[in-house]
Scaffold this active site. Sequence first.
Site, PDB file in Angstrom:
ATOM      1  N   HIS A 106       0.786  -1.242   0.000  1.00 40.96           N
ATOM      2  CA  HIS A 106       0.000   0.000   0.000  1.00 40.96           C
ATOM      3  C   HIS A 106       0.818   1.292   0.000  1.00 40.96           C
ATOM      4  O   HIS A 106       0.508   2.240   0.733  1.00 40.96           O
ATOM      5  CB  HIS A 106      -0.947  -0.003   1.198  1.00 40.96           C
ATOM      6  CG  HIS A 106      -2.088  -0.978   1.081  1.00 40.96           C
ATOM      7  ND1 HIS A 106      -2.487  -1.529  -0.110  1.00 40.96           N
ATOM      8  CD2 HIS A 106      -2.929  -1.503   2.026  1.00 40.96           C
ATOM      9  CE1 HIS A 106      -3.523  -2.348   0.103  1.00 40.96           C
ATOM     10  NE2 HIS A 106      -3.808  -2.361   1.385  1.00 40.96           N
ATOM     11  N   HIS A 180      -9.839   2.402  -0.012  1.00 38.84           N
ATOM     12  CA  HIS A 180      -9.807   1.371   1.027  1.00 38.84           C
ATOM     13  C   HIS A 180     -10.847   1.585   2.127  1.00 38.84           C
ATOM     14  O   HIS A 180     -10.536   1.427   3.320  1.00 38.84           O
ATOM     15  CB  HIS A 180      -8.395   1.312   1.617  1.00 38.84           C
ATOM     16  CG  HIS A 180      -7.977  -0.024   2.143  1.00 38.84           C
ATOM     17  ND1 HIS A 180      -8.561  -0.613   3.249  1.00 38.84           N
ATOM     18  CD2 HIS A 180      -7.041  -0.900   1.728  1.00 38.84           C
ATOM     19  CE1 HIS A 180      -7.976  -1.772   3.489  1.00 38.84           C
ATOM     20  NE2 HIS A 180      -7.052  -1.976   2.574  1.00 38.84           N
ATOM     21  N   GLU A 314     -11.777  -3.363  -3.107  1.00 38.68           N
ATOM     22  CA  GLU A 314     -10.757  -2.443  -3.606  1.00 38.68           C
ATOM     23  C   GLU A 314     -10.420  -2.774  -5.061  1.00 38.68           C
ATOM     24  O   GLU A 314      -9.688  -3.726  -5.314  1.00 38.68           O
ATOM     25  CB  GLU A 314      -9.472  -2.602  -2.777  1.00 38.68           C
ATOM     26  CG  GLU A 314      -9.646  -2.641  -1.280  1.00 38.68           C
ATOM     27  CD  GLU A 314      -8.447  -3.321  -0.579  1.00 38.68           C
ATOM     28  OE1 GLU A 314      -7.294  -3.141  -1.015  1.00 38.68           O
ATOM     29  OE2 GLU A 314      -8.681  -4.040   0.401  1.00 38.68           O
TER      30      GLU A 314
HETATM   31  C1  GLA Z   1      -5.454  -4.954   2.130  1.00 38.46           C
HETATM   32  C2  GLA Z   1      -4.717  -6.212   2.237  1.00 38.46           C
HETATM   33  C3  GLA Z   1      -4.909  -6.816   3.586  1.00 38.46           C
HETATM   34  C4  GLA Z   1      -4.566  -5.845   4.682  1.00 38.46           C
HETATM   35  C5  GLA Z   1      -5.332  -4.573   4.480  1.00 38.46           C
HETATM   36  C6  GLA Z   1      -4.913  -3.486   5.431  1.00 38.46           C
HETATM   37  O1  GLA Z   1      -6.760  -5.115   1.880  1.00 38.46           O
HETATM   38  O2  GLA Z   1      -5.036  -7.128   1.233  1.00 38.46           O
HETATM   39  O3  GLA Z   1      -4.140  -7.972   3.711  1.00 38.46           O
HETATM   40  O4  GLA Z   1      -3.186  -5.582   4.661  1.00 38.46           O
HETATM   41  O5  GLA Z   1      -5.172  -4.077   3.197  1.00 38.46           O
HETATM   42  O6  GLA Z   1      -4.958  -3.874   6.742  1.00 38.46           O
END
Ligand code: GLA
Length: 349
Positions: A106, A180, A314
């Site tokens: 991310h 997100h 997402e």
């Molecule tokens: C995404 C990832 C998850 C987690 C979240 C944040 O969706 O796929 O594994 O890391 O972000 O907590």
Amino acid sequence: MPQVSSKEFGKVQGKPVELYTLTNDSGAKAEIITLGGTLVSLYMPDKNGKLDDIVLGFGNLEQYLTDSPYFGANIGRAANRIAGGKFTLEGSEYQLAVNNGPNALHGGEEGFNMKIWDAEGYTSGDSACLKLTYTSPDGEENYPGEMNVEAVYSLTGSNELKIDFNASCDKTTIVNLTHHSYFNLAGHNSGKIYDHNLKIEADQYTPVDENMIPTGQLKPVEGTFLDFRSPKRIGEDAEEAAKEYTSGFDHNFALNKPENEYGLAASVYDPKSGRKMDVYTDQPGLQFYAANFVENLKGKQGALYNPHCGLCLEPQKFPNAINIPSFASPVLKKGEIYKHSISYSFSTE
Ligand code: GLA
């Protein structure tokens, strides 16, 4: 008439973070802060017209700076996992911060979710809009090139929350932006989302290894707990999902629609409130994450968030696509424009 207003939400090192409120004619309301373009709350009507806040979030800036599992944030430059945080572009190797086991996740230690964006609120037809812009310096988080990025939120008169991203860079780089938010259509403080019904427009998904990096294959969802081709209660196969490396639903689905074509990716329905959300995107993948790692987080208005109390849908390019040639590429060349449109569209049944 749609409306846009703003007020201060807090300060980061003396710099104010603003909270913008977008309201449409029927009273639906989105609150967005300039830190990360974070959607702090989203009020949508239930089947009786009662408005509830249906996204998880915090009531203060401090928690967004310290505790947040990306609640409501816009993610960049590169969403999801990159194996070893490594990639090669035009002969140069890049090493990103490794912030998730052995992976980059991310956008790094301080991704776009941690930046204060410039903001301009306005109305357009029946929509209340917020245009957010950010300039990411060359080498920020070790990504090449200075990137200009824009995220435009529109809350339309028909209860659709749209996010239109675009980005450009003065050097060849990579980009994979997403949003997100953790949704709970029964209301943000309603516990597990297991009674929500979910349909995902995907016949295939990308299986992962023990580090949650795709193996590069596409596998059919048929016969697996990831079969959401017809609406299915999320709780139904949650135990199966928990046995995986992912500790629950945290999977990338390969959407059926042609890549780059804007279309329906998923639909979620909460029978209790009657709220339904349709998700549209022009990206090839959809990460469905069921808040597996959210534990004992104190949310806004006294809420306490625990595992599976929200779901993230997402839209994005596939995880680690920069290192898997068969996946749609996240490379953005100098002079090109990256575009990504997401719509979270609400109705009741
Ligand atoms: C995404 C990832 C998850 C987690 C979240 C944040 O969706 O796929 O594994 O890391 O972000 O907590």
